[in-house]
Design a protein around this motif. Structure first.
Motif, PDB file in Angstrom:
ATOM      1  N   ALA A  81       2.184  -1.980  -7.203  1.00  0.00           N
ATOM      2  CA  ALA A  81       1.055  -2.395  -7.979  1.00  0.00           C
ATOM      3  C   ALA A  81       0.106  -1.515  -7.831  1.00  0.00           C
ATOM      4  CB  ALA A  81       0.607  -3.715  -8.220  1.00  0.00           C
ATOM      5  N   SER A  82      -0.210  -1.291  -6.322  1.00  0.00           N
ATOM      6  CA  SER A  82      -0.915  -0.041  -6.238  1.00  0.00           C
ATOM      7  C   SER A  82      -1.110   1.640  -5.899  1.00  0.00           C
ATOM      8  CB  SER A  82      -2.217  -0.397  -4.506  1.00  0.00           C
ATOM      9  OG  SER A  82      -1.077  -0.396  -3.736  1.00  0.00           O
ATOM     10  N   VAL A  83       0.449   1.672  -6.048  1.00  0.00           N
ATOM     11  CA  VAL A  83       0.767   3.247  -5.357  1.00  0.00           C
ATOM     12  C   VAL A  83       0.455   3.562  -6.857  1.00  0.00           C
ATOM     13  CG1 VAL A  83       2.451   4.704  -5.543  1.00  0.00           C
ATOM     14  CG2 VAL A  83       2.706   2.482  -4.489  1.00  0.00           C
ATOM     15  N   ALA A  84       0.414   3.469  -8.129  1.00  0.00           N
ATOM     16  CA  ALA A  84      -0.091   4.143  -9.439  1.00  0.00           C
ATOM     17  C   ALA A  84      -1.425   4.627  -9.227  1.00  0.00           C
ATOM     18  CB  ALA A  84       0.522   3.654 -10.695  1.00  0.00           C
ATOM     19  N   GLY A  85      -1.341   6.237  -9.682  1.00  0.00           N
ATOM     20  CA  GLY A  85      -2.651   6.755 -10.247  1.00  0.00           C
ATOM     21  C   GLY A  85      -3.237   6.921  -8.344  1.00  0.00           C
ATOM     22  N   ARG A 129      -4.607   1.942   3.120  1.00  0.00           N
ATOM     23  CA  ARG A 129      -6.144   1.785   3.283  1.00  0.00           C
ATOM     24  C   ARG A 129      -6.093   0.035   3.825  1.00  0.00           C
ATOM     25  NH1 ARG A 129     -10.591   3.133   4.538  1.00  0.00           N
ATOM     26  NH2 ARG A 129     -12.303   2.858   3.956  1.00  0.00           N
ATOM     27  N   GLN A 130      -5.409  -0.302   3.236  1.00  0.00           N
ATOM     28  CA  GLN A 130      -5.242  -2.183   3.486  1.00  0.00           C
ATOM     29  C   GLN A 130      -4.873  -2.576   3.602  1.00  0.00           C
ATOM     30  OE1 GLN A 130      -7.358  -3.279  -0.951  1.00  0.00           O
ATOM     31  NE2 GLN A 130      -8.712  -4.184   0.517  1.00  0.00           N
ATOM     32  N   GLU A 143      18.589  -7.198  15.824  1.00  0.00           N
ATOM     33  CA  GLU A 143      17.306  -7.404  15.247  1.00  0.00           C
ATOM     34  C   GLU A 143      16.049  -7.122  14.178  1.00  0.00           C
ATOM     35  OE1 GLU A 143      13.237  -7.265  18.112  1.00  0.00           O
ATOM     36  OE2 GLU A 143      15.301  -5.698  18.414  1.00  0.00           O
ATOM     37  N   ASP A 144      15.709  -8.021  13.561  1.00  0.00           N
ATOM     38  CA  ASP A 144      15.187  -8.351  12.646  1.00  0.00           C
ATOM     39  C   ASP A 144      13.910  -8.641  13.047  1.00  0.00           C
ATOM     40  OD1 ASP A 144      14.583  -7.902   9.864  1.00  0.00           O
ATOM     41  OD2 ASP A 144      14.194 -10.208   9.692  1.00  0.00           O
ATOM     42  N   ILE A 145      12.817  -7.456  11.943  1.00  0.00           N
ATOM     43  CA  ILE A 145      11.312  -7.148  13.242  1.00  0.00           C
ATOM     44  C   ILE A 145      10.854  -7.108  11.574  1.00  0.00           C
ATOM     45  CG2 ILE A 145      10.116  -6.146  14.750  1.00  0.00           C
ATOM     46  CD1 ILE A 145      11.994  -4.957  16.427  1.00  0.00           C
ATOM     47  N   LEU A 146       9.749  -7.409  11.395  1.00  0.00           N
ATOM     48  CA  LEU A 146       8.346  -7.355  10.430  1.00  0.00           C
ATOM     49  C   LEU A 146       7.099  -7.316  11.542  1.00  0.00           C
ATOM     50  CD1 LEU A 146       7.711  -7.498   7.700  1.00  0.00           C
ATOM     51  CD2 LEU A 146       7.407  -9.916   7.657  1.00  0.00           C
ATOM     52  N   LYS A 147       6.639  -6.453  11.039  1.00  0.00           N
ATOM     53  CA  LYS A 147       4.888  -6.175  11.069  1.00  0.00           C
ATOM     54  C   LYS A 147       4.286  -5.592  10.035  1.00  0.00           C
ATOM     55  CE  LYS A 147       5.636  -4.433  16.574  1.00  0.00           C
ATOM     56  NZ  LYS A 147       5.952  -3.134  16.684  1.00  0.00           N
ATOM     57  N   ALA A 148       2.849  -6.694  10.178  1.00  0.00           N
ATOM     58  CA  ALA A 148       1.605  -6.369   8.681  1.00  0.00           C
ATOM     59  C   ALA A 148       0.518  -6.890   9.026  1.00  0.00           C
ATOM     60  CB  ALA A 148       2.750  -7.131   7.323  1.00  0.00           C
ATOM     61  N   SER A 149      -0.193  -6.334   8.407  1.00  0.00           N
ATOM     62  CA  SER A 149      -1.584  -6.386   8.240  1.00  0.00           C
ATOM     63  C   SER A 149      -2.024  -6.540   7.123  1.00  0.00           C
ATOM     64  CB  SER A 149      -1.834  -5.103   9.184  1.00  0.00           C
ATOM     65  OG  SER A 149      -2.226  -3.972   9.122  1.00  0.00           O
ATOM     66  N   TYR A 150      -3.401  -6.707   6.742  1.00  0.00           N
ATOM     67  CA  TYR A 150      -3.852  -6.965   5.579  1.00  0.00           C
ATOM     68  C   TYR A 150      -5.236  -6.801   5.977  1.00  0.00           C
ATOM     69  CZ  TYR A 150      -5.593  -6.364   0.416  1.00  0.00           C
ATOM     70  OH  TYR A 150      -6.334  -5.938  -0.265  1.00  0.00           O
ATOM     71  N   SER A 164     -14.078  -3.344   8.710  1.00  0.00           N
ATOM     72  CA  SER A 164     -13.034  -3.743   8.297  1.00  0.00           C
ATOM     73  C   SER A 164     -12.478  -5.785   9.088  1.00  0.00           C
ATOM     74  CB  SER A 164     -11.707  -3.359   8.423  1.00  0.00           C
ATOM     75  OG  SER A 164     -10.784  -2.784   9.544  1.00  0.00           O
ATOM     76  N   TYR A 165     -11.514  -6.399   8.351  1.00  0.00           N
ATOM     77  CA  TYR A 165     -11.358  -8.012   9.385  1.00  0.00           C
ATOM     78  C   TYR A 165      -9.892  -7.800   8.418  1.00  0.00           C
ATOM     79  CZ  TYR A 165     -13.453  -9.850   5.391  1.00  0.00           C
ATOM     80  OH  TYR A 165     -14.223 -10.320   3.796  1.00  0.00           O
ATOM     81  N   GLY A 166      -8.989  -8.690   8.135  1.00  0.00           N
ATOM     82  CA  GLY A 166      -7.788  -9.636   7.838  1.00  0.00           C
ATOM     83  C   GLY A 166      -6.778  -9.457   8.991  1.00  0.00           C
TER      84      GLY A 166
END
Length: 777
Positions: free
Chosen positions: A21-25, A481-482, A510-517, A528-530
């Motif tokens: 949803a954030s890619v367009a434009g 960015r976010q 092995e299944d790995i997930l790393k995420a941040s917002y 920033s914070y999240g």
């Protein structure tokens, strides 16, 4: 377990929808990169041509002025707090860049007389050049306000190791000859860079068309400024770069480079080739000579040849905790021959780890790029396997041979496909690996890379039959960015093996997930914070769950390089099988709740601090004989304090801790302390002295731990006179004291040298003088 996999898939689907949803434009919101044409000048510029930081009559006024830098951090697209002007030009031999870095508070500029490449605590300026105009690879040249240099190769889309693609693309092992000069002023600082065309590879076309990026970093405000605008809303750098034209009638590099070296070395250490009867081995000063040669082929390929190569390791390894670890710990390569152009051999699975090549006599390497094709070939012998065997072994003195080849082809939109082949042969046996891979840029945010590898291994010495194995890796990463997401899947069969690479664990899926917002208020102090998340799940090929790891956190970033990432709770469910510990008749699970924190700051100009600490349940993986691994309490820590004194002295103090005790008895199984202090004094840009003092103690309880009680104290002293990469003189001394038995008696059960509690012996010392010189034709 099935419910977990389904819920994890739903979580990723939500992430994907949010990202799409954030890619367009995004692309249309940013201005098209500019096109510039730089002039030819008739003499090299000098800082004296810029009086009061402005060009005066003559060559300086003929140079092209570039201004209008835009911030990417801390606020993407914001106007900088300080102005920057850059003047560009070229002549028959060099590309020139003069950075005029204005500063309203010049007394707060961070500029230290330090060792080459140790500039990132300081203000700095940088130029990036893509000479093949393919938006995939390029050169980076940076310097601090005093002209201390740093250079690297950049590769787009080089994701892995948990780092965002934009930060893991640098290969600082690249070292070349170029000139820089810096000067502090009452209004900021000036920096002159002169980059010889002999130090670059570029196509034989006229005129040239390159891509260029200019950068300035201001640590005290966390500002990272670019011209043209390089937004972190889009993955990649050279796809946003300006086009540089106007360079014509220059000759591609056809230089020959010779680097002879001489080494005078004396040492005393323990010869443990016969594990039952180790003895001291001493050697008086013994001269060694060797030669590295470099030839440029067809303008853009480099052939490196070496005879008796200089593989002495001048730089020491950073300390790491190796106690109570189930699997091998990774130590990066430090030796110059293997470091140069190492990015030509990179692939998603680490199939080329050159520290496996211990003591070569001959080496040959071909690297380069022509059109869309990039090629890397490495062939060398290795005397180390035969040297480690006792003289009575029939293969004592035999050599291993290594052959490594990789080819990469660029395809559309910063994507590549590649293939790798590695072969190690020793004593009639072999290990061979073949692999194919792809690195695909899906859109401005998403990148997908994957690799499939097959291995075949035959160990004649062990007398085992040939074993075949398969390995797979898939990595999907979103940078922005976010929202940042990295999802990996690894699969290594029980018989997969790479003796040229680094894969420290097989028989796993092995299944790995790393995420941040991150929310970005981008205020005066708060940037920033999240929330952050690290998660993995491991099974073996029989379907047995081996490990489940869940580690949420919350990160806060502030100005002056300050951040805190707090993990109020975590969970690690480790399962040990009979194959792991023979005394177990069943799979045993150890659920481990824990908490942790990591932080760093450069708030004060004189100090840098980093800290990491984890505390909670843990397993004693080295139990005493007859005991099973037990659940207990574990503390792990790594703390570093760097002090910059008087602009020339840098002191790095580090403390590492590993402590584990039993849960019920509260008895300590093992405590590992590592204390290290590294002092570097820079007399001039060329001359420095370094002293490292390190204490390492493994304090174990023999009733519940099989680890020997060891203590050692190491001293490492080095004087360096470095004119430029390849031309240098080193004088060094290293000594190690250990609490070994003076007669080197061996424990008949463990095979380890017995230790004592009443003193130390010198189990190793070395003195050396080394000199090398670069001849360029």
């Amino acid at each position: 377990m099935l419910l977990h996999v389904v819920s994890l898939g739903k979580l990723r689907l939500k992430f994907l929808r949010l990202c799409l949803a954030s890619v367009a434009g995004v692309s249309s919101a940013l201005a098209a990169p500019p096109i510039i044409q730089i002039p030819r000048i008739d003499r090299p510029p000098a800082l004296s041509d810029f009086e009061a930081m402005r060009p005066i009559a003559g060559v300086a006024q003929k140079m092209l002025k570039v201004s209008g830098f835009i911030a990417r951090e801390p606020a993407d697209g914001a106007q900088p707090t300080q102005d920057t002007d850059v003047y560009l030009a070229y002549d028959d031999r060099n590309l020139y860049a003069v950075f005029i870095c204005w500063d309203k508070e010049p007394d707060k500029i961070r500029a230290r007389m330090t060792r080459r490449e140790d500039i990132f605590s300081d203000d700095s300026a940088e130029i990036m050049i893509d000479t093949f105009n393919d938006a995939r690879r390029g050169y980076t040249f940076a310097a601090n306000p005093l002209g201390i240099q740093w250079d690297a190769l950049w590769t787009e889309g080089s994701i892995g190791n948990g780092l965002p693609a934009d930060f893991s693309g640098f290969d600082p092992s690249f070292d070349t000859v170029w000139n820089s000069e810096g000067r502090l002023t009452e209004r900021g600082y000036m920096l002159l860079m002169a980059i010889p065309f002999k130090s670059l590879r570029f196509p034989k076309t006229d005129p040239q068309q390159w891509r260029i990026i200019l950068n300035r970093s201001i640590p005290r405000t966390n500002e990272n400024l670019f011209w043209p605008r390089i937004s972190n809303r889009i993955q990649g750098r050279f796809n946003q770069a300006a086009t540089l034209s106007g360079i014509d009638h220059i000759s591609p590099a056809r230089n020959i480079q010779l680097i002879p070296y001489g080494l005078l070395r004396g040492f005393r250490d323990i010869d443990d080739r016969d594990p039952n009867h180790p003895v001291f081995e001493s050697r008086t000063l013994k001269p060694e000579i060797g030669l590295d040669a470099k030839f440029i082929l067809h303008d853009s390929f480099v052939l490196d040849a070496t005879i008796n190569p200089d593989f002495s390791q001048i730089e020491s390894d950073q300390p790491q905790i190796t106690v109570n670890q189930r699997f091998a710990v990774y130590f990066p390569e430090k030796r110059p021959f293997f470091l140069e152009n190492s990015n030509y051999f990179n692939s998603p699975i680490n199939l080329v780890f050159t520290r496996n090549i211990g003591h070569p006599e001959f080496g040959l390497r071909l690297t380069g790029k022509s059109g869309p094709w990039a090629v890397g070939v490495l062939a060398t012998d290795d005397r180390a396997p035969g040297e480690t065997l006792p003289p009575t072994d029939p293969h004592s003195g035999d050599r291993a041979t290594f052959t490594i080849a990789r080819v990469n082809r660029d395809i559309l939109d910063q994507s590549t496909v590649g293939a790798t082949y590695t072969d190690r042969e020793f004593a009639g046996g072999y290990n061979r690996v073949g692999a194919i891979d792809a690195n695909l840029k899906l859109d401005p945010h998403w990148r997908l890379q994957g690799q499939a590898a097959a291995s075949s291994t035959h160990d004649v010495i062990a007398g085992t039959p040939s074993l075949d194995g398969l390995g797979y890796k898939l990595d999907l990463e979103r940078t922005g960015r976010q929202l940042n997401v990295q999802s990996q899947y690894l699969d290594f069969s029980p018989n997969f093996e790479t003796q040229t690479g680094f894969v420290n664990r097989v028989d796993l899926r092995e299944d790995i997930l790393k995420a941040s917002y991150y929310w970005r208020p981008e205020g005066k102090f708060l940037i920033s914070y999240g929330p952050t998340l690290e998660h993995f799940n491991i099974w073996d090929h029989s379907g047995t769950a081996l490990d489940y790891f869940f580690y949420p956190g919350f990160r806060v970033d502030m100005t002056r390089g300050t951040y805190v990432n707090f993990h109020p709770f975590g969970y690690d469910d480790v399962r040990l099988r009979p194959i792991d510990y023979n005394m177990l008749s069943h799979v045993k699970a150890y659920p481990q709740p824990f908490w942790g924190i990591d932080a760093a700051t450069s708030w004060l100009k004189e100090f840098d601090l980093t800290a990491f600490f984890v505390s909670g349940a843990g397993v004693n993986y080295n139990p005493a004989a007859g005991r099973a691994p037990m659940i207990g309490h574990e503390d792990q820590g790594n703390f570093t304090l760097t002090f910059h004194a008087a602009g020339r002295l840098r002191i790095d103090n580090a403390y590492l801790l590993e402590h584990i005790r039993e849960r019920d008895s509260h008895l300590t199984a093992v405590t590992n302390h590592i204390v290290r202090s590294k002092w570097n004094y820079q007399f001039t840009r060329n001359l420095s002295a370094r002293l490292i003092l390190q204490y390492n103690a493994v304090l174990s309880n023999p009733a519940i731990s099989s680890l020997p009680r060891t203590k050692n104290f190491n001293t490492d002293f080095l004087i360096t006179y470095l004119i430029h990469p390849g031309t240098a003189i080193y004088v060094g001394y290293n000594s190690n004291l250990a609490n070994f038995d003076r007669n080197l008696a061996v424990d008949p059960v463990t095979g380890n040298i017995l230790t004592t509690t009443n003193g130390y012996i010198n189990d190793g010392r070395q003195f050396f003088v080394k000199a090398s010189y670069v001849y360029r034709f």
